[in-house]
Design a protein around this motif. Sequence first.
Motif, PDB file in Angstrom:
ATOM      1  N   PRO A 148      32.020  23.712  48.329  1.00 11.57           N
ATOM      2  CA  PRO A 148      33.453  23.715  48.596  1.00 11.57           C
ATOM      3  C   PRO A 148      34.265  23.642  47.297  1.00 11.57           C
ATOM      4  O   PRO A 148      35.489  23.728  47.313  1.00 11.57           O
ATOM      5  CB  PRO A 148      33.660  22.446  49.421  1.00 11.57           C
ATOM      6  CG  PRO A 148      32.616  21.509  48.891  1.00 11.57           C
ATOM      7  CD  PRO A 148      31.439  22.383  48.536  1.00 11.57           C
ATOM      8  N   ALA A 149      33.588  23.496  46.160  1.00 12.56           N
ATOM      9  CA  ALA A 149      34.248  23.281  44.872  1.00 12.56           C
ATOM     10  C   ALA A 149      34.625  24.598  44.203  1.00 12.56           C
ATOM     11  O   ALA A 149      34.232  25.681  44.635  1.00 12.56           O
ATOM     12  CB  ALA A 149      33.315  22.485  43.964  1.00 12.56           C
ATOM     13  N   ALA A 150      35.370  24.474  43.118  1.00 15.00           N
ATOM     14  CA  ALA A 150      35.717  25.648  42.308  1.00 15.00           C
ATOM     15  C   ALA A 150      34.431  26.272  41.775  1.00 15.00           C
ATOM     16  O   ALA A 150      33.478  25.576  41.430  1.00 15.00           O
ATOM     17  CB  ALA A 150      36.625  25.239  41.162  1.00 15.00           C
ATOM     18  N   VAL A 151      34.426  27.602  41.727  1.00 11.48           N
ATOM     19  CA  VAL A 151      33.229  28.322  41.332  1.00 11.48           C
ATOM     20  C   VAL A 151      33.607  29.492  40.426  1.00 11.48           C
ATOM     21  O   VAL A 151      34.663  30.107  40.587  1.00 11.48           O
ATOM     22  CB  VAL A 151      32.452  28.818  42.587  1.00 11.48           C
ATOM     23  CG1 VAL A 151      33.286  29.749  43.422  1.00 11.48           C
ATOM     24  CG2 VAL A 151      31.156  29.472  42.216  1.00 11.48           C
ATOM     25  N   THR A 152      32.738  29.777  39.457  1.00 12.61           N
ATOM     26  CA  THR A 152      32.878  30.956  38.602  1.00 12.61           C
ATOM     27  C   THR A 152      31.583  31.748  38.720  1.00 12.61           C
ATOM     28  O   THR A 152      30.496  31.206  38.530  1.00 12.61           O
ATOM     29  CB  THR A 152      33.115  30.565  37.133  1.00 12.61           C
ATOM     30  OG1 THR A 152      34.295  29.753  37.057  1.00 12.61           O
ATOM     31  CG2 THR A 152      33.313  31.798  36.272  1.00 12.61           C
ATOM     32  N   VAL A 153      31.729  33.049  39.036  1.00 16.14           N
ATOM     33  CA  VAL A 153      30.576  33.916  39.218  1.00 16.14           C
ATOM     34  C   VAL A 153      30.589  34.961  38.105  1.00 16.14           C
ATOM     35  O   VAL A 153      31.590  35.650  37.904  1.00 16.14           O
ATOM     36  CB  VAL A 153      30.612  34.616  40.600  1.00 16.14           C
ATOM     37  CG1 VAL A 153      29.396  35.515  40.770  1.00 16.14           C
ATOM     38  CG2 VAL A 153      30.694  33.590  41.719  1.00 16.14           C
ATOM     39  N   HIS A 154      29.477  35.073  37.385  1.00 13.87           N
ATOM     40  CA  HIS A 154      29.325  36.056  36.308  1.00 13.87           C
ATOM     41  C   HIS A 154      28.244  37.046  36.718  1.00 13.87           C
ATOM     42  O   HIS A 154      27.152  36.648  37.115  1.00 13.87           O
ATOM     43  CB  HIS A 154      28.870  35.379  35.011  1.00 13.87           C
ATOM     44  CG  HIS A 154      29.754  34.281  34.551  1.00 13.87           C
ATOM     45  ND1 HIS A 154      30.834  34.490  33.739  1.00 13.87           N
ATOM     46  CD2 HIS A 154      29.717  32.943  34.782  1.00 13.87           C
ATOM     47  CE1 HIS A 154      31.425  33.346  33.482  1.00 13.87           C
ATOM     48  NE2 HIS A 154      30.763  32.378  34.112  1.00 13.87           N
ATOM     49  N   GLN A 155      28.574  38.331  36.598  1.00 10.32           N
ATOM     50  CA  GLN A 155      27.569  39.370  36.822  1.00 10.32           C
ATOM     51  C   GLN A 155      27.866  40.488  35.832  1.00 10.32           C
ATOM     52  O   GLN A 155      28.884  41.171  35.953  1.00 10.32           O
ATOM     53  CB  GLN A 155      27.599  39.891  38.247  1.00 10.32           C
ATOM     54  CG  GLN A 155      26.445  40.854  38.530  1.00 10.32           C
ATOM     55  CD  GLN A 155      26.427  41.307  39.967  1.00 10.32           C
ATOM     56  OE1 GLN A 155      27.469  41.593  40.543  1.00 10.32           O
ATOM     57  NE2 GLN A 155      25.235  41.390  40.537  1.00 10.32           N
ATOM     58  N   GLY A 156      26.964  40.636  34.871  1.00  9.91           N
ATOM     59  CA  GLY A 156      27.243  41.589  33.804  1.00  9.91           C
ATOM     60  C   GLY A 156      28.514  41.149  33.086  1.00  9.91           C
ATOM     61  O   GLY A 156      28.681  39.993  32.718  1.00  9.91           O
ATOM     62  N   GLY A 157      29.476  42.072  32.910  1.00 11.40           N
ATOM     63  CA  GLY A 157      30.756  41.749  32.294  1.00 11.40           C
ATOM     64  C   GLY A 157      31.806  41.320  33.297  1.00 11.40           C
ATOM     65  O   GLY A 157      32.930  40.971  32.915  1.00 11.40           O
TER      66      GLY A 157
END
Length: 187
Positions: A148-157
Amino acid sequence: MKRFPRLFPLLLVLMLSVLTMLLDRVTRSSSVQSVIDRDQPEYTVEDFTATRFDAQGLPQDRLQARKMWQFPDAKDIEFEHPFLTSYQLGQVNYTVEGEVGRYNNSTGMVWFDRKVVMIDKAEAGKPDTQIDTRALTVDLNTSTAKSPAAVTVHQGGSVANAIGFTYAQQQGLITLLSKVRISYAQP
């Protein structure tokens, strides 16, 4: 003289009875009642590793931690620096690590807290997906994760920011729940 052989068994039984009663009294009075301190771990383990295997004998899940402990009467096992690796057909599916965590054996749920990083391994030639959050719950029985928290998703650039997400490993699907912002970079 003839009385002694007849009285000897009776005296022996009487002496053994007295000795038994004396020993019983001594052991009962000196028994120490153990008091369980609910604020102290019942046990701790350093450099913990546990692996669960599938029906074919291939690794299914591996949970490692720098330190593990459990409190009396608690169902959850707690960890310092847990690292979970999930496998499918012997190949790494995804990994999750955090600063602290908990595991409940009866439900198959693992909770990660503080600086959690989940890496979903991509197919050959594609970039891995990295998910950064502060709290994450993994259901080992269904290979799903959520937060339920803040999330950052990285995929490639590409980078996506959101509040909350769900992850279904079988479908390879990450669903961002709210306040989604995406910065897409052409692969």
